[in-house]
Design a protein around this motif. Structure first.
Motif, PDB file in Angstrom:
ATOM      1  N   GLY A   1      -7.571  18.038  18.701  1.00 28.02           N
ATOM      2  CA  GLY A   1      -6.817  18.965  17.868  1.00 28.02           C
ATOM      3  C   GLY A   1      -6.466  18.409  16.494  1.00 28.02           C
ATOM      4  N   ARG A   2      -6.907  17.180  16.221  1.00 29.08           N
ATOM      5  CA  ARG A   2      -6.661  16.610  14.900  1.00 29.08           C
ATOM      6  C   ARG A   2      -7.787  16.986  13.940  1.00 29.08           C
ATOM      7  NH1 ARG A   2      -2.777  12.608  14.074  1.00 29.08           N
ATOM      8  NH2 ARG A   2      -1.843  11.689  15.953  1.00 29.08           N
ATOM      9  N   CYS A   3      -7.510  16.778  12.666  1.00 29.13           N
ATOM     10  CA  CYS A   3      -8.507  16.973  11.633  1.00 29.13           C
ATOM     11  C   CYS A   3      -9.018  15.593  11.223  1.00 29.13           C
ATOM     12  CB  CYS A   3      -7.877  17.682  10.439  1.00 29.13           C
ATOM     13  SG  CYS A   3      -9.081  18.407   9.360  1.00 29.13           S
ATOM     14  N   TYR A   4     -10.320  15.395  11.268  1.00 25.06           N
ATOM     15  CA  TYR A   4     -10.933  14.123  10.902  1.00 25.06           C
ATOM     16  C   TYR A   4     -11.602  14.265   9.538  1.00 25.06           C
ATOM     17  CZ  TYR A   4      -9.902  12.526  15.592  1.00 25.06           C
ATOM     18  OH  TYR A   4      -9.228  12.164  16.731  1.00 25.06           O
ATOM     19  N   ILE A   5     -12.015  13.141   8.985  1.00 18.61           N
ATOM     20  CA  ILE A   5     -12.635  13.153   7.669  1.00 18.61           C
ATOM     21  C   ILE A   5     -14.052  12.598   7.781  1.00 18.61           C
ATOM     22  CG2 ILE A   5     -12.507  12.344   5.281  1.00 18.61           C
ATOM     23  CD1 ILE A   5      -9.472  11.969   5.730  1.00 18.61           C
ATOM     24  N   SER A   6     -15.024  13.427   7.446  1.00 21.48           N
ATOM     25  CA  SER A   6     -16.426  13.009   7.410  1.00 21.48           C
ATOM     26  C   SER A   6     -16.714  12.486   6.006  1.00 21.48           C
ATOM     27  CB  SER A   6     -17.338  14.188   7.747  1.00 21.48           C
ATOM     28  OG  SER A   6     -18.688  13.856   7.519  1.00 21.48           O
ATOM     29  N   ILE A   7     -17.301  11.298   5.930  1.00 14.56           N
ATOM     30  CA  ILE A   7     -17.558  10.669   4.637  1.00 14.56           C
ATOM     31  C   ILE A   7     -19.046  10.324   4.519  1.00 14.56           C
ATOM     32  CG2 ILE A   7     -16.939   8.782   3.071  1.00 14.56           C
ATOM     33  CD1 ILE A   7     -14.359   8.462   4.745  1.00 14.56           C
ATOM     34  N   ILE A   8     -19.616  10.671   3.397  1.00 15.40           N
ATOM     35  CA  ILE A   8     -20.997  10.306   3.074  1.00 15.40           C
ATOM     36  C   ILE A   8     -20.966   9.318   1.911  1.00 15.40           C
ATOM     37  CG2 ILE A   8     -23.223  11.131   2.216  1.00 15.40           C
ATOM     38  CD1 ILE A   8     -22.637  13.821   3.512  1.00 15.40           C
ATOM     39  N   TYR A   9     -21.678   8.212   2.064  1.00 12.70           N
ATOM     40  CA  TYR A   9     -21.772   7.230   0.982  1.00 12.70           C
ATOM     41  C   TYR A   9     -23.148   7.342   0.332  1.00 12.70           C
ATOM     42  CZ  TYR A   9     -17.722   5.217   3.336  1.00 12.70           C
ATOM     43  OH  TYR A   9     -16.489   5.035   3.922  1.00 12.70           O
TER      44      TYR A   9
ATOM     45  N   ILE B   1       0.846  -1.196   0.000  1.00 11.67           N
ATOM     46  CA  ILE B   1       0.000   0.000   0.000  1.00 11.67           C
ATOM     47  C   ILE B   1       0.878   1.241   0.000  1.00 11.67           C
ATOM     48  CG2 ILE B   1      -1.948  -1.137   1.108  1.00 11.67           C
ATOM     49  CD1 ILE B   1      -1.133   0.086   3.739  1.00 11.67           C
ATOM     50  N   SER B   2       0.373   2.294  -0.635  1.00 14.32           N
ATOM     51  CA  SER B   2       1.171   3.510  -0.805  1.00 14.32           C
ATOM     52  C   SER B   2       1.259   4.336   0.469  1.00 14.32           C
ATOM     53  CB  SER B   2       0.596   4.369  -1.940  1.00 14.32           C
ATOM     54  OG  SER B   2      -0.744   4.723  -1.656  1.00 14.32           O
ATOM     55  N   ARG B   3       0.312   4.152   1.375  1.00 14.22           N
ATOM     56  CA  ARG B   3       0.343   4.923   2.613  1.00 14.22           C
ATOM     57  C   ARG B   3      -0.368   4.144   3.716  1.00 14.22           C
ATOM     58  NH1 ARG B   3      -3.763   9.497   0.239  1.00 14.22           N
ATOM     59  NH2 ARG B   3      -5.645   8.219   0.213  1.00 14.22           N
ATOM     60  N   SER B   4       0.150   4.259   4.904  1.00 14.14           N
ATOM     61  CA  SER B   4      -0.490   3.651   6.069  1.00 14.14           C
ATOM     62  C   SER B   4      -0.749   4.769   7.071  1.00 14.14           C
ATOM     63  CB  SER B   4       0.404   2.558   6.665  1.00 14.14           C
ATOM     64  OG  SER B   4       1.664   3.108   7.045  1.00 14.14           O
TER      65      SER B   4
ATOM     66  N   ILE C   1      -5.066  24.451   8.828  1.00  9.84           N
ATOM     67  CA  ILE C   1      -3.734  24.882   9.256  1.00  9.84           C
ATOM     68  C   ILE C   1      -3.653  24.822  10.778  1.00  9.84           C
ATOM     69  CG2 ILE C   1      -2.122  26.824   9.344  1.00  9.84           C
ATOM     70  CD1 ILE C   1      -3.277  27.757   6.674  1.00  9.84           C
ATOM     71  N   GLY C   2      -2.581  24.233  11.284  1.00 13.03           N
ATOM     72  CA  GLY C   2      -2.377  24.153  12.725  1.00 13.03           C
ATOM     73  C   GLY C   2      -2.957  22.918  13.368  1.00 13.03           C
ATOM     74  N   ALA C   3      -3.692  22.112  12.604  1.00 10.82           N
ATOM     75  CA  ALA C   3      -4.256  20.889  13.168  1.00 10.82           C
ATOM     76  C   ALA C   3      -3.137  19.894  13.459  1.00 10.82           C
ATOM     77  CB  ALA C   3      -5.262  20.278  12.194  1.00 10.82           C
ATOM     78  N   LYS C   4      -3.309  19.122  14.506  1.00 11.03           N
ATOM     79  CA  LYS C   4      -2.336  18.103  14.882  1.00 11.03           C
ATOM     80  C   LYS C   4      -2.277  17.031  13.795  1.00 11.03           C
ATOM     81  CE  LYS C   4      -1.414  14.708  18.551  1.00 11.03           C
ATOM     82  NZ  LYS C   4      -1.943  14.137  19.821  1.00 11.03           N
ATOM     83  N   SER C   5      -1.072  16.545  13.498  1.00  7.20           N
ATOM     84  CA  SER C   5      -0.925  15.492  12.497  1.00  7.20           C
ATOM     85  C   SER C   5       0.205  14.559  12.918  1.00  7.20           C
ATOM     86  CB  SER C   5      -0.643  16.098  11.111  1.00  7.20           C
ATOM     87  OG  SER C   5       0.573  16.825  11.125  1.00  7.20           O
ATOM     88  N   GLY C   6       0.451  13.549  12.118  1.00  6.71           N
ATOM     89  CA  GLY C   6       1.534  12.616  12.397  1.00  6.71           C
ATOM     90  C   GLY C   6       1.068  11.378  13.137  1.00  6.71           C
TER      91      GLY C   6
ATOM     92  N   ASN D   1      -6.285  10.179   9.640  1.00  6.64           N
ATOM     93  CA  ASN D   1      -5.022   9.637   9.129  1.00  6.64           C
ATOM     94  C   ASN D   1      -3.845  10.455   9.626  1.00  6.64           C
ATOM     95  OD1 ASN D   1      -4.360  11.806   7.156  1.00  6.64           O
ATOM     96  ND2 ASN D   1      -6.174  11.064   6.080  1.00  6.64           N
ATOM     97  N   ALA D   2      -2.686   9.851   9.562  1.00  6.34           N
ATOM     98  CA  ALA D   2      -1.479  10.484  10.099  1.00  6.34           C
ATOM     99  C   ALA D   2      -1.034  11.670   9.256  1.00  6.34           C
ATOM    100  CB  ALA D   2      -0.356   9.450  10.183  1.00  6.34           C
ATOM    101  N   GLN D   3      -1.424  11.693   7.979  1.00  6.84           N
ATOM    102  CA  GLN D   3      -1.005  12.783   7.096  1.00  6.84           C
ATOM    103  C   GLN D   3      -1.643  14.111   7.483  1.00  6.84           C
ATOM    104  OE1 GLN D   3      -1.871   9.712   5.872  1.00  6.84           O
ATOM    105  NE2 GLN D   3       0.262   9.146   5.498  1.00  6.84           N
TER     106      GLN D   3
END
Length: 228
Positions: free
Chosen positions: A126-134, A93-96, A206-211, A199-201
């Motif tokens: 403080g992280r950024c999450y991803i909301s997904i609609i199917y 996989i290209s990213r984990s 701007i300024g959201a926690k990542s990694g 995800n870790a990316q």
């Protein structure tokens, strides 16, 4: 003449009342609760996924937290993001470094026509999450079983409860996590499920926690809302 006016006025009033009833039937409520996270029963609607299915080392859990002092319980989506791969993994996989929670498919569809935003009541880290609609598949190949997915970033500030409102127009069409470079419109009348991932990316704000590292977000509810 006065009798004619009375009959005419009565007819006008009846027409206005009928139109009002029709309008009330057509206009949806200001908000519509899609999911709540106040009991273990509520959590049975969801299942977890992560890069561990493809040889990654990330992990996640979804639990109920007792509110205490008579407060409602809330859901807690938490875990650890790792960008490492298990030794000898057969997957390439290209990213984990990702985890998510996805709802089971609705029995039919959820109709969100008439609503303009998705609202999530969160207490984050403080992280950024991803909301997904199917939605029902019509963007990809006809007959393909996989649903169409539409994604938008949601920032979850650390420490305090926060209601994030994401306009439906901000959700972008995606394919296997990548944005489709084409102009498309979601069909909000054919929603079949939802998801929340991290995800870790990072990205999105701007300024959201990542990694890599731990993540944790409390969730009270997810609603569809509209301007009154």
């Amino acid at each position: 003449m006065s009798r004619f006016r009375s009959l005419w006025q009565a007819s006008v009033n009846a027409t206005k009342k009928a139109l009002t009833w029709e309008l009330e039937e057509w206009v949806p409520p200001v908000e519509k609760c899609i999911f709540k996270f106040n009991s273990k029963e509520d959590l049975k609607t969801w299942h977890l996924y992560s890069d561990s299915e493809y040889g990654g080392l990330s992990s996640a859990s979804l639990e109920i937290k007792d509110g205490g002092n008579g407060s409602d319980c809330t859901g807690v989506f938490s875990g650890n993001l790792s960008t490492e791969m298990s030794e000898g993994s057969k997957w390439n996989i290209s990213r984990s470094g990702f985890c998510g929670m996805r709802s089971k498919k609705f029995d039919g569809f959820i109709d969100l026509d008439g609503y303009d935003s998705i609202a999530l009541r969160l207490k984050g880290d403080g992280r950024c999450y991803i909301s997904i609609i199917y939605t029902e598949n019509w963007v990809n190949s006809p007959g393909q079983a996989e649903d169409n997915s539409w994604q938008a970033f949601v920032f979850a500030p650390k420490g305090n409860w926060y209601t994030a409102k994401v306009p439906l127009t901000r959700y972008l069409p995606t394919w296997k996590g990548n944005v489709i470079d084409a102009e498309m419109e979601m069909n909000p009348g054919r929603v079949v499920g939802m998801s929340l991932s991290v995800n870790a990316q990072g990205g999105g704000f701007i300024g959201a926690k990542s990694g890599a590292g731990d993540f944790r977000v409390e969730i009270d509810w997810i609603k569809a809302v509209r301007r009154p």
